[in-house]
Scaffold this active site. Structure first.
Site, PDB file in Angstrom:
ATOM      1  N   SER A 128       0.854  -1.180   0.000  1.00  0.00           N
ATOM      2  CA  SER A 128       0.000   0.000   0.000  1.00  0.00           C
ATOM      3  C   SER A 128       0.888   1.227   0.000  1.00  0.00           C
ATOM      4  O   SER A 128       2.073   1.152   0.360  1.00  0.00           O
ATOM      5  CB  SER A 128      -0.886  -0.003   1.260  1.00  0.00           C
ATOM      6  OG  SER A 128      -1.522   1.250   1.455  1.00  0.00           O
TER       7      SER A 128
ATOM      8  N   TYR B 111      -2.644  -0.084  10.553  1.00  0.00           N
ATOM      9  CA  TYR B 111      -2.611  -0.663   9.206  1.00  0.00           C
ATOM     10  C   TYR B 111      -1.287  -0.409   8.494  1.00  0.00           C
ATOM     11  O   TYR B 111      -0.715  -1.326   7.885  1.00  0.00           O
ATOM     12  CB  TYR B 111      -3.767  -0.067   8.396  1.00  0.00           C
ATOM     13  CG  TYR B 111      -3.775  -0.433   6.932  1.00  0.00           C
ATOM     14  CD1 TYR B 111      -4.057  -1.731   6.521  1.00  0.00           C
ATOM     15  CD2 TYR B 111      -3.518   0.529   5.956  1.00  0.00           C
ATOM     16  CE1 TYR B 111      -4.085  -2.063   5.175  1.00  0.00           C
ATOM     17  CE2 TYR B 111      -3.548   0.208   4.609  1.00  0.00           C
ATOM     18  CZ  TYR B 111      -3.827  -1.082   4.230  1.00  0.00           C
ATOM     19  OH  TYR B 111      -3.847  -1.409   2.894  1.00  0.00           O
TER      20      TYR B 111
END
Length: 260
Positions: free
Chosen positions: A149, A162
């Site tokens: 990501s 996250y």
């Protein structure tokens, strides 16, 4: 389990792929694209109903395994299913993950453990068993694509739980690429920007969600969110022979976010 027949031709014709987290979002888009490119896909997820919908929709070859990538036995079953059903494993897309949005003062140790279990341990386990399978087959080798990501390449607000898990994804990609390159296994990753998955769509109904989405769109130079199909196209490239001399890369698919 339901199986449909594969399409002829395509960049992954004759290949077998395992796609984790395939019931929705980017994983589903990858499974759909792989089938159109001729692959036999083993789609895995904890969401059995979502997998059933995927099987009914896809016009190509797909079978399913319901399980949790964070559990050693389940991760092993996902890989073994590909070998048992199709004779070999050519591609793993380690996509399964959870995406909580919270600051560190809001997060609990249980939040941290849950994300690291799925996004970190789950990726480790599926890569481990995929590499074992790829090195043991008659024609050793294969391609692994991990889902990182922009949060695994740069810091962001609200990503204290996250984001670090996605740094694990980026780091694991680079280490495995070096470790297994001489045995014919390529390991790469994609780093999507904020992508219009079902999870992101639900933010519009959550407190602060619309404001968050408006702000994050402005942070992407292309001034929009990504589409799961756009990420799937990058995964396809890295999985295919078109990327035959590419390994250890974390490829941004982010509308220019990381270029700033």
């Amino acid at each position: 389990m339901t199986i449909a027949s594969a399409t002829d031709g395509g960049r992954l014709a004759g290949r077998t792929a395992v796609v984790t987290g395939a019931a929705s979002g980017i994983g589903r888009a990858v499974a759909e694209r792989f089938v159109r490119e001729g692959a036999s896909v083993v789609a895995t997820d904890i969401d059995e109903a979502g997998l059933d919908r995927l099987v009914r929709q896809l016009p190509g070859a797909v079978s399913t395994v319901v399980g949790d990538v964070a559990r050693d036995e389940d991760a092993r079953r996902m890989v073994e299913a590909a070998v048992e059903r199709h004779g070999r494993l050519d591609v793993l897309v380690a996509n399964a993950g959870v995406i909580p949005l919270m600051e560190i003062t809001e997060a609990t140790a249980e939040d941290w453990d849950r994300v690291m279990a799925v996004d970190g341990r789950g990726m480790f386990l599926t890569c481990k068993y995929a590499i074992r399978a790829m090195t043991a087959q008659d024609r050793p080798g294969g391609s692994i694509v991990c889902l990182s990501s922009i949060s695994g390449e740069a810091g962001q607000r609200g990503q204290a739980v996250y984001g670090p898990a996605k740094f694990v994804a980026s780091g694991l990609t680079k280490h495995l690429a070096v470790e297994w390159a001489d045995r014919g296994i390529r390991v790469n990753a994609v780093a999507p920007g904020t992508t219009a998955t079902e999870r992101v769509a639900r933010l519009r109904d959550e407190p602060g969600g619309p404001e968050y989405l408006a702000a994050i769109e402005r942070l992407h130079p292309m001034r929009r969110l990504g589409d799961p199909a756009e990420v799937a196209a990058a995964v396809l490239f890295l999985a295919s022979d078109e990327a035959s001399f590419v390994t250890g890369v974390v490829l941004p698919v982010d509308g220019g976010y990381l270029a700033q």
